[in-house]
Write a protein that holds these residues in place. Sequence first.
Motif, PDB file in Angstrom:
ATOM      1  N   ILE A   1      -2.296 -43.896  14.425  1.00 20.30           N
ATOM      2  CA  ILE A   1      -3.414 -43.918  13.473  1.00 20.30           C
ATOM      3  C   ILE A   1      -3.135 -44.923  12.356  1.00 20.30           C
ATOM      4  N   THR A   2      -1.882 -44.916  11.844  1.00 23.52           N
ATOM      5  CA  THR A   2      -1.492 -45.859  10.789  1.00 23.52           C
ATOM      6  C   THR A   2      -1.591 -47.300  11.284  1.00 23.52           C
ATOM      7  N   PHE A   3      -1.200 -47.528  12.535  1.00 21.93           N
ATOM      8  CA  PHE A   3      -1.281 -48.863  13.132  1.00 21.93           C
ATOM      9  C   PHE A   3      -2.731 -49.348  13.169  1.00 21.93           C
ATOM     10  N   LEU A   4      -3.644 -48.469  13.565  1.00 23.38           N
ATOM     11  CA  LEU A   4      -5.061 -48.838  13.606  1.00 23.38           C
ATOM     12  C   LEU A   4      -5.597 -49.149  12.207  1.00 23.38           C
ATOM     13  N   LEU A   5      -5.151 -48.385  11.194  1.00 19.58           N
ATOM     14  CA  LEU A   5      -5.590 -48.610   9.813  1.00 19.58           C
ATOM     15  C   LEU A   5      -5.057 -49.925   9.249  1.00 19.58           C
ATOM     16  N   SER A   6      -3.875 -50.326   9.698  1.00 21.12           N
ATOM     17  CA  SER A   6      -3.259 -51.545   9.157  1.00 21.12           C
ATOM     18  C   SER A   6      -4.007 -52.810   9.551  1.00 21.12           C
ATOM     19  N   ILE A   7      -4.700 -52.770  10.684  1.00 19.16           N
ATOM     20  CA  ILE A   7      -5.399 -53.964  11.179  1.00 19.16           C
ATOM     21  C   ILE A   7      -6.535 -54.384  10.238  1.00 19.16           C
ATOM     22  N   PRO A   8      -7.471 -53.479   9.861  1.00 14.34           N
ATOM     23  CA  PRO A   8      -8.523 -53.922   8.913  1.00 14.34           C
ATOM     24  C   PRO A   8      -7.978 -54.270   7.528  1.00 14.34           C
ATOM     25  N   ILE A   9      -6.883 -53.618   7.104  1.00  7.58           N
ATOM     26  CA  ILE A   9      -6.279 -53.943   5.808  1.00  7.58           C
ATOM     27  C   ILE A   9      -5.738 -55.367   5.829  1.00  7.58           C
ATOM     28  N   LEU A  10      -5.027 -55.706   6.912  1.00  7.40           N
ATOM     29  CA  LEU A  10      -4.478 -57.055   7.060  1.00  7.40           C
ATOM     30  C   LEU A  10      -5.604 -58.085   7.159  1.00  7.40           C
ATOM     31  N   TRP A  11      -6.650 -57.752   7.889  1.00 13.44           N
ATOM     32  CA  TRP A  11      -7.788 -58.667   8.032  1.00 13.44           C
ATOM     33  C   TRP A  11      -8.452 -58.901   6.676  1.00 13.44           C
ATOM     34  N   ALA A  12      -8.588 -57.837   5.873  1.00 14.59           N
ATOM     35  CA  ALA A  12      -9.213 -57.959   4.546  1.00 14.59           C
ATOM     36  C   ALA A  12      -8.402 -58.883   3.647  1.00 14.59           C
ATOM     37  N   GLY A  13      -7.057 -58.779   3.710  1.00 14.20           N
ATOM     38  CA  GLY A  13      -6.199 -59.641   2.905  1.00 14.20           C
ATOM     39  C   GLY A  13      -6.331 -61.105   3.292  1.00 14.20           C
ATOM     40  N   ILE A  14      -6.383 -61.367   4.595  1.00 13.30           N
ATOM     41  CA  ILE A  14      -6.536 -62.748   5.087  1.00 13.30           C
ATOM     42  C   ILE A  14      -7.908 -63.292   4.687  1.00 13.30           C
ATOM     43  N   TRP A  15      -8.932 -62.446   4.761  1.00 11.54           N
ATOM     44  CA  TRP A  15     -10.281 -62.868   4.372  1.00 11.54           C
ATOM     45  C   TRP A  15     -10.332 -63.229   2.890  1.00 11.54           C
ATOM     46  N   LEU A  16      -9.695 -62.393   2.040  1.00 15.08           N
ATOM     47  CA  LEU A  16      -9.670 -62.673   0.606  1.00 15.08           C
ATOM     48  C   LEU A  16      -8.962 -63.991   0.311  1.00 15.08           C
ATOM     49  N   ARG A  17      -7.885 -64.265   1.045  1.00 16.95           N
ATOM     50  CA  ARG A  17      -7.133 -65.503   0.820  1.00 16.95           C
ATOM     51  C   ARG A  17      -7.969 -66.729   1.184  1.00 16.95           C
ATOM     52  N   ASN A  18      -8.727 -66.623   2.249  1.00 16.14           N
ATOM     53  CA  ASN A  18      -9.489 -67.779   2.724  1.00 16.14           C
ATOM     54  C   ASN A  18     -10.881 -67.889   2.104  1.00 16.14           C
ATOM     55  N   LYS A  19     -11.490 -66.750   1.791  1.00 16.85           N
ATOM     56  CA  LYS A  19     -12.881 -66.750   1.336  1.00 16.85           C
ATOM     57  C   LYS A  19     -13.051 -66.317  -0.114  1.00 16.85           C
ATOM     58  N   GLY A  20     -11.979 -65.878  -0.758  1.00 17.65           N
ATOM     59  CA  GLY A  20     -12.084 -65.399  -2.131  1.00 17.65           C
ATOM     60  C   GLY A  20     -12.663 -66.455  -3.053  1.00 17.65           C
ATOM     61  N   ALA A  21     -13.738 -66.080  -3.750  1.00 14.70           N
ATOM     62  CA  ALA A  21     -14.444 -67.057  -4.573  1.00 14.70           C
ATOM     63  C   ALA A  21     -13.960 -67.084  -6.008  1.00 14.70           C
ATOM     64  N   SER A  22     -13.252 -66.038  -6.422  1.00 12.04           N
ATOM     65  CA  SER A  22     -12.838 -65.951  -7.825  1.00 12.04           C
ATOM     66  C   SER A  22     -11.337 -65.706  -7.925  1.00 12.04           C
ATOM     67  N   GLU A  23     -10.833 -65.901  -9.140  1.00  8.21           N
ATOM     68  CA  GLU A  23      -9.407 -65.648  -9.409  1.00  8.21           C
ATOM     69  C   GLU A  23      -9.069 -64.191  -9.169  1.00  8.21           C
ATOM     70  N   CYS A  24     -10.036 -63.314  -9.461  1.00 11.24           N
ATOM     71  CA  CYS A  24      -9.820 -61.882  -9.268  1.00 11.24           C
ATOM     72  C   CYS A  24      -9.593 -61.549  -7.798  1.00 11.24           C
TER      73      CYS A  24
END
Length: 271
Positions: free
Chosen positions: A15-38
Amino acid sequence: MFRLSNNLVGILNFITFLLSIPILWAGIWLRNKGASECEKFLDTPVIVLGVFLLVVSLAGLIGACCGVSWLLWIYLVVMFLLIVVLFCFTILTFVVTNKGAGKVLSDRGYKEYRLGDYSNWLQKRVTSGKNWSKIKSCLIDAKICSDFQQRYLNDTLTALYTRHLSALQAGCCKPPDSCGFTYQNPTTWDKTTNATSDPDCNAWDNQSNVLCFNCNSCKAGLLDNLKSDWKKVAVINIIFLVFLIIVYSIGCCAFRNNRSENAYFSGWKHT
């Protein structure tokens, strides 16, 4: 045959492994698509959390279900360290949030917040120029003062004084009452020539991306919010800590099962 503890550890880590995938994807998305310093400020912690959960869950899953004792041992060591860190963080949370509160003002619906009323440890977190620059970016992105402006746009000064403003609205979106500025609307005030020792009066600016975001009252308002939120987090931490201890205990049973089965098969081969 694997015992119940191995199956439980395997299920929990799957279950933890499945949860880690969207968390990791969200971090990569923020790094590439993040529009603000926040948003960019959040990408690294989210990616680290995702990778950590991914690696640890795989170690626990393979160690418990495939009988790999050394992987399960690493999993248990990490779990033990996590329990210690979480316990220390919970104690720190109660200690640093024990001090500080807004000051009740006469004939005002809101409170006044002073930075010096809060713990030194918390003060250092917001007085750092680098830290505050990122925090300020998050506050502006959250449109706290834009919503404040729109909600109370038609208020007179007397009406505004009666409003039950949040700590951030009172500290970041309007100048301190002691400044004696002339009121135009909730986020527009004309500066006066009255002498004052409060540095927040000089820090105030009517520009929407400045306002009182550089004021000590804004930092104090943030700390008051943080204090309230951290106390809630501390309660959740205690519940999570109990859960981790239970999982750790089950993991220890699974590790003992692995060693027993490995010893059994080693003895069987020699016979």
